[in-house]
Design an enzyme around this catalytic site. Structure first.
Site, PDB file in Angstrom:
ATOM      1  N   ASN A  14      13.296  12.855  18.082  1.00 12.17           N
ATOM      2  CA  ASN A  14      14.102  13.305  16.930  1.00 12.17           C
ATOM      3  C   ASN A  14      14.170  12.221  15.858  1.00 12.17           C
ATOM      4  O   ASN A  14      14.136  12.528  14.658  1.00 12.17           O
ATOM      5  CB  ASN A  14      15.513  13.690  17.388  1.00 12.17           C
ATOM      6  CG  ASN A  14      15.548  15.086  17.977  1.00 12.17           C
ATOM      7  OD1 ASN A  14      15.453  16.065  17.252  1.00 12.17           O
ATOM      8  ND2 ASN A  14      15.643  15.180  19.296  1.00 12.17           N
ATOM      9  N   LYS A  65      32.836  -1.716  29.466  1.00  6.78           N
ATOM     10  CA  LYS A  65      32.549  -0.823  28.349  1.00  6.78           C
ATOM     11  C   LYS A  65      33.176  -1.327  27.044  1.00  6.78           C
ATOM     12  O   LYS A  65      32.606  -1.184  25.969  1.00  6.78           O
ATOM     13  CB  LYS A  65      33.037   0.598  28.674  1.00  6.78           C
ATOM     14  CG  LYS A  65      32.514   1.596  27.663  1.00  6.78           C
ATOM     15  CD  LYS A  65      32.624   3.043  28.071  1.00  6.78           C
ATOM     16  CE  LYS A  65      32.016   3.882  26.944  1.00  6.78           C
ATOM     17  NZ  LYS A  65      32.444   5.240  26.885  1.00  6.78           N
ATOM     18  N   MET A  90      22.570   8.407  25.168  1.00 11.23           N
ATOM     19  CA  MET A  90      22.917   8.994  26.462  1.00 11.23           C
ATOM     20  C   MET A  90      24.253   8.533  27.042  1.00 11.23           C
ATOM     21  O   MET A  90      24.527   8.739  28.221  1.00 11.23           O
ATOM     22  CB  MET A  90      21.783   8.737  27.474  1.00 11.23           C
ATOM     23  CG  MET A  90      20.459   9.362  27.065  1.00 11.23           C
ATOM     24  SD  MET A  90      20.588  11.093  26.534  1.00 11.23           S
ATOM     25  CE  MET A  90      20.797  11.873  28.134  1.00 11.23           C
ATOM     26  N   ARG A  91      25.107   7.918  26.209  1.00 14.94           N
ATOM     27  CA  ARG A  91      26.441   7.537  26.678  1.00 14.94           C
ATOM     28  C   ARG A  91      27.492   8.232  25.831  1.00 14.94           C
ATOM     29  O   ARG A  91      27.194   8.682  24.730  1.00 14.94           O
ATOM     30  CB  ARG A  91      26.647   6.029  26.572  1.00 14.94           C
ATOM     31  CG  ARG A  91      25.670   5.255  27.383  1.00 14.94           C
ATOM     32  CD  ARG A  91      25.883   3.770  27.273  1.00 14.94           C
ATOM     33  NE  ARG A  91      24.734   3.099  27.831  1.00 14.94           N
ATOM     34  CZ  ARG A  91      24.527   2.939  29.138  1.00 14.94           C
ATOM     35  NH1 ARG A  91      25.446   3.350  30.002  1.00 14.94           N
ATOM     36  NH2 ARG A  91      23.435   2.375  29.591  1.00 14.94           N
ATOM     37  N   HIS A 109      22.312  18.399  19.783  1.00 11.66           N
ATOM     38  CA  HIS A 109      22.530  18.816  21.175  1.00 11.66           C
ATOM     39  C   HIS A 109      21.584  19.987  21.498  1.00 11.66           C
ATOM     40  O   HIS A 109      21.479  20.925  20.694  1.00 11.66           O
ATOM     41  CB  HIS A 109      23.991  19.244  21.377  1.00 11.66           C
ATOM     42  CG  HIS A 109      24.277  19.629  22.787  1.00 11.66           C
ATOM     43  ND1 HIS A 109      24.404  18.694  23.795  1.00 11.66           N
ATOM     44  CD2 HIS A 109      24.423  20.838  23.370  1.00 11.66           C
ATOM     45  CE1 HIS A 109      24.621  19.326  24.939  1.00 11.66           C
ATOM     46  NE2 HIS A 109      24.645  20.622  24.709  1.00 11.66           N
TER      47      HIS A 109
END
Ligand code: GRF
Length: 202
Positions: A14, A65, A90-91, A109
């Site tokens: 993308n 995190k 991906m988080r 998405h």
């Protein structure tokens, strides 16, 4: 011209679609950076090829995190972008970053939201037995894939499809939808009214 930047974790097809539309003159934007949490991401190769600055914030090098997201935010801010594009990140982003970029961060998405949010959306669609799925570009809010919807493109589910074959068919539409949404943003043609995004005429 608007400055855009991309946050991606992997393959980056993308991201490539955006680079291609900029290069062929169909997306009036300057790509100010690729930020990635994954030093192995193929998106990095794509960025270097297009001479786009790369910021690697290697998730595995941070204690927790909180520390990781502080470094991530710093890298994102260095891009000085008008718009941040999540393209296969991906988080789940923490609330701090989401609110910092409110109204100027979008995500792609691989399903027709609100159906099949979260991971493995294409397989979720197969398992559910829907006849159509597709892709959605939406503004990012605090929820998981819940923000106001900018563009959707439907894709039929065919007999014999599995998650991979459906993902491949959806990906073709993602590569159209994402640059289109970015273009609308860059042309200042998106107006968010509650949950609804109005697309203003040129
Ligand atoms: C795409 O299917 C996108 O919708 C999802 O993650 C995948 C990323 O693919 N969020 P790529 O890295 O852009 O090729």
């Amino acid at each position: 011209m608007k400055r855009i930047a991309v946050l991606a974790s992997g393959r980056g097809s993308n991201f490539q679609a955006i680079i291609d539309r900029i290069e062929d003159g169909n997306l009036p934007a300057q790509c100010a950076g690729l930020v990635t949490d994954n030093p192995q991401a193929y998106a990095i190769t794509r960025a270097k090829r297009a001479e786009i600055p790369v910021f690697v914030v290697d998730y595995s090098r941070y204690a927790d995190k909180g520390e990781y997201e502080a470094a991530l935010l710093e890298a994102m801010d260095q891009c000085n972008a008008d718009l941040f594009i999540l393209a296969g990140y991906m988080r789940i982003l923490g609330r701090g970053i989401v609110s910092h970029f409110k109204g100027r961060m979008i995500n792609i998405h691989p399903a027709l939201l609100p159906s099949f949010a979260g991971l493995h959306a294409q397989r979720q669609a197969i398992d559910y037995g829907v006849k159509y799925s597709g892709c959605t570009v939406h503004f990012v809010d605090e929820g998981m894939d819940t923000g106001p919807i900018i563009i959707q493109r439907p894709v039929p589910v065919c007999d014999g499809d599995d998650g991979d074959s459906l993902a491949a068919r959806i990906l073709i539409e993602e590569h159209i939808a994402l640059p289109e949404a970015v273009k609308l943003f860059c042309e200042e043609r998106l107006m968010v009214c509650g949950r609804t995004v109005r697309i203003l005429p040129p």
